[in-house]
Motif scaffolding. Structure first.
Motif, PDB file in Angstrom:
ATOM      1  N   PRO A 130       0.898  -1.372   0.051  1.00 14.78           N
ATOM      2  CA  PRO A 130       0.042   0.021  -0.140  1.00 14.78           C
ATOM      3  C   PRO A 130       0.863   1.287  -0.035  1.00 14.78           C
ATOM      4  N   ILE A 131       2.058   1.265   0.703  1.00 19.47           N
ATOM      5  CA  ILE A 131       3.026   2.472   0.760  1.00 19.47           C
ATOM      6  C   ILE A 131       3.267   2.900  -0.536  1.00 19.47           C
ATOM      7  N   MET A 132       3.751   1.844  -1.203  1.00 20.11           N
ATOM      8  CA  MET A 132       4.316   2.054  -2.570  1.00 20.11           C
ATOM      9  C   MET A 132       3.307   2.364  -3.727  1.00 20.11           C
ATOM     10  N   LEU A 133       2.158   2.005  -3.500  1.00 17.61           N
ATOM     11  CA  LEU A 133       0.944   2.343  -4.346  1.00 17.61           C
ATOM     12  C   LEU A 133       0.628   3.836  -4.165  1.00 17.61           C
ATOM     13  N   PHE A 134       0.605   4.397  -3.047  1.00 17.36           N
ATOM     14  CA  PHE A 134       0.423   5.983  -2.849  1.00 17.36           C
ATOM     15  C   PHE A 134       1.497   6.669  -3.206  1.00 17.36           C
ATOM     16  N   TYR A 135       2.839   6.077  -3.012  1.00 15.87           N
ATOM     17  CA  TYR A 135       4.012   6.998  -3.584  1.00 15.87           C
ATOM     18  C   TYR A 135       4.129   6.880  -5.230  1.00 15.87           C
ATOM     19  N   ALA A 136       3.696   5.788  -5.751  1.00 17.82           N
ATOM     20  CA  ALA A 136       3.437   5.706  -7.164  1.00 17.82           C
ATOM     21  C   ALA A 136       2.522   6.870  -7.546  1.00 17.82           C
ATOM     22  N   LEU A 137       1.092   6.795  -6.884  1.00 16.43           N
ATOM     23  CA  LEU A 137       0.094   7.552  -7.575  1.00 16.43           C
ATOM     24  C   LEU A 137       0.500   9.113  -7.337  1.00 16.43           C
ATOM     25  N   MET A 138       1.364   9.496  -6.347  1.00 14.47           N
ATOM     26  CA  MET A 138       1.820  10.689  -6.258  1.00 14.47           C
ATOM     27  C   MET A 138       2.728  11.197  -7.509  1.00 14.47           C
ATOM     28  N   GLN A 139       3.637  10.363  -7.569  1.00 14.45           N
ATOM     29  CA  GLN A 139       4.613  10.549  -8.572  1.00 14.45           C
ATOM     30  C   GLN A 139       4.296  10.408 -10.165  1.00 14.45           C
ATOM     31  N   GLN A 140       3.573   9.374 -10.405  1.00 15.58           N
ATOM     32  CA  GLN A 140       3.188   9.025 -11.751  1.00 15.58           C
ATOM     33  C   GLN A 140       1.687   9.366 -12.137  1.00 15.58           C
ATOM     34  N   CYS A 141       0.860   9.669 -11.265  1.00 15.60           N
ATOM     35  CA  CYS A 141      -0.442   9.999 -11.445  1.00 15.60           C
ATOM     36  C   CYS A 141      -0.628  11.463 -10.822  1.00 15.60           C
ATOM     37  N   ARG A 142       0.185  12.127 -10.086  1.00 12.22           N
ATOM     38  CA  ARG A 142       0.034  13.465  -9.698  1.00 12.22           C
ATOM     39  C   ARG A 142      -0.746  13.583  -8.498  1.00 12.22           C
ATOM     40  N   LEU A 143      -1.083  12.540  -8.009  1.00 13.71           N
ATOM     41  CA  LEU A 143      -2.104  12.522  -6.709  1.00 13.71           C
ATOM     42  C   LEU A 143      -1.488  13.424  -5.795  1.00 13.71           C
ATOM     43  N   THR A 144      -2.504  14.592  -5.258  1.00 11.71           N
ATOM     44  CA  THR A 144      -2.020  15.499  -4.182  1.00 11.71           C
ATOM     45  C   THR A 144      -1.501  14.983  -3.021  1.00 11.71           C
ATOM     46  N   PRO A 145      -0.198  15.396  -2.570  1.00  7.48           N
ATOM     47  CA  PRO A 145       0.369  14.827  -1.556  1.00  7.48           C
ATOM     48  C   PRO A 145      -0.457  14.657  -0.088  1.00  7.48           C
ATOM     49  N   LYS A 146      -1.268  15.604   0.249  1.00 11.48           N
ATOM     50  CA  LYS A 146      -1.816  15.916   1.294  1.00 11.48           C
ATOM     51  C   LYS A 146      -3.076  14.587   1.391  1.00 11.48           C
ATOM     52  N   TYR A 147      -3.432  14.266   0.162  1.00 11.09           N
ATOM     53  CA  TYR A 147      -4.384  13.223   0.379  1.00 11.09           C
ATOM     54  C   TYR A 147      -3.562  11.703   0.279  1.00 11.09           C
ATOM     55  N   ALA A 148      -2.652  11.572  -0.452  1.00 15.98           N
ATOM     56  CA  ALA A 148      -1.934  10.241  -0.345  1.00 15.98           C
ATOM     57  C   ALA A 148      -1.269  10.212   0.907  1.00 15.98           C
ATOM     58  N   TYR A 149      -0.482  11.233   1.638  1.00 21.79           N
ATOM     59  CA  TYR A 149       0.008  10.872   2.746  1.00 21.79           C
ATOM     60  C   TYR A 149      -1.259  10.669   4.060  1.00 21.79           C
ATOM     61  N   SER A 150      -2.260  11.218   3.797  1.00 20.34           N
ATOM     62  CA  SER A 150      -3.348  11.030   4.963  1.00 20.34           C
ATOM     63  C   SER A 150      -3.740   9.683   4.704  1.00 20.34           C
ATOM     64  N   PHE A 151      -3.834   8.920   3.672  1.00 21.31           N
ATOM     65  CA  PHE A 151      -3.962   7.571   3.415  1.00 21.31           C
ATOM     66  C   PHE A 151      -2.874   6.793   4.207  1.00 21.31           C
ATOM     67  N   ILE A 152      -1.616   7.123   3.965  1.00 23.25           N
ATOM     68  CA  ILE A 152      -0.553   6.380   4.234  1.00 23.25           C
ATOM     69  C   ILE A 152      -0.430   6.351   5.837  1.00 23.25           C
ATOM     70  N   ALA A 153      -0.814   7.750   6.485  1.00 20.14           N
ATOM     71  CA  ALA A 153      -1.168   7.731   7.934  1.00 20.14           C
ATOM     72  C   ALA A 153      -1.910   6.943   8.436  1.00 20.14           C
TER      73      ALA A 153
END
Length: 260
Positions: A130-153
């Motif tokens: 899951p962690i790598m999925l959200f990192y990939a979504l941020m870097q390849q799909c330009r997902l906003t970090p505040k949403y991605a890191y919220s899910f990671i947290a």
């Protein structure tokens, strides 16, 4: 619980970019969802089964355990459609039950779709961190970090909640707290467990929100990442395997000469 989702070995699917894997698996789900050709869906089921049971990296014992919900869903959905579906060429009927040629094929189609959904979802779940999925979504799909890191947290907080639940249970046993039977006992357990856990979760969520605000997650400035995700040759291999699977399913349609 962590040992249950630990593979024996990490196969080549683990090295595929998680964002690419997510997009392709989602497209495969859409293809299965809108497909009404039974032979095509049947061959996709076989190919997705090879992908899951051959390259997931898990033991047969764990895969058999994970497959129980899929098998139950297959039989429940297929039998419901077969026994109560509509059709012109009726083979057997008794009361509300009416088995026809059309209902059998529609039931098999629905069951194969259920298996496809389960196999694709389980393959993605077992081979993606899951962690790598959200990192990939941020870097390849330009997902906003505040949403991605919220899910990671949130994912990081789940083990803490489980640990607190175990600690609370042990504390009640040490204090020799006994619960009543029936609905009253269920209410007592809910009150003794959920209220403290809910309060602790609110405190943690507030601390995480303050920390993210202090680190300027609400800003849209470019950020650096601890885990960089890039496209590799494994992504090309994965794309090739998916394309071959789709073309093979279409090519072998003639094996089951029936189209709904």
């Amino acid at each position: 619980m962590q040992e249950l989702f630990t593979p024996i070995k990490e196969t080549w699917i683990y090295r595929v970019n998680p964002a690419l894997k997510f997009v392709l698996f989602f497209l495969l789900l859409l293809i299965v969802l809108f497909q009404r050709n039974l032979p095509f869906v049947f061959h996709l089921t076989v190919l997705y089964g090879i992908l899951l049971y051959g390259w997931s990296g898990y033991s047969w014992k764990k895969l058999s355990l994970f497959s129980i919900p899929m098998v139950l869903s297959f039989f429940s959905s297929a039998l419901t459609m077969i026994l109560f579906g509509k059709g012109v060429h009726v083979w057997w009927s008794w009361g509300l039950i009416k088995i026809s040629e059309e209902s059998i094929y529609h039931g098999l189609l629905l069951g194969c779709k259920t298996l496809c959904f389960g196999m694709i979802s389980l393959t993605f779940l077992l081979t993606t961190r899951p962690i790598m999925l959200f990192y990939a979504l941020m870097q390849q799909c330009r997902l906003t970090p505040k949403y991605a890191y919220s899910f990671i947290a949130s994912i990081r907080l789940l083990p803490m909640v489980v640990e607190e639940l175990k600690t609370r249970s042990d504390a009640l046993k040490v204090r020799r707290v006994h619960f009543s039977g029936g609905i009253k006992g269920g209410y007592e357990r809910l009150r003794m467990f959920m209220v403290p856990l809910f309060a602790q979760s609110i405190r943690r969520a507030q601390r995480v929100a303050v920390a993210m605000e202090a680190k300027r997650f609400q800003m849209n400035a470019s950020r650096t990442y601890y885990y960089p995700t890039i496209y590799t040759k494994m992504d090309i291999v994965f794309l090739t395997v998916v394309a071959i699977s789709l073309f093979s399913a279409y090519f072998f349609i003639g094996i089951i000469p029936y189209k709904i």
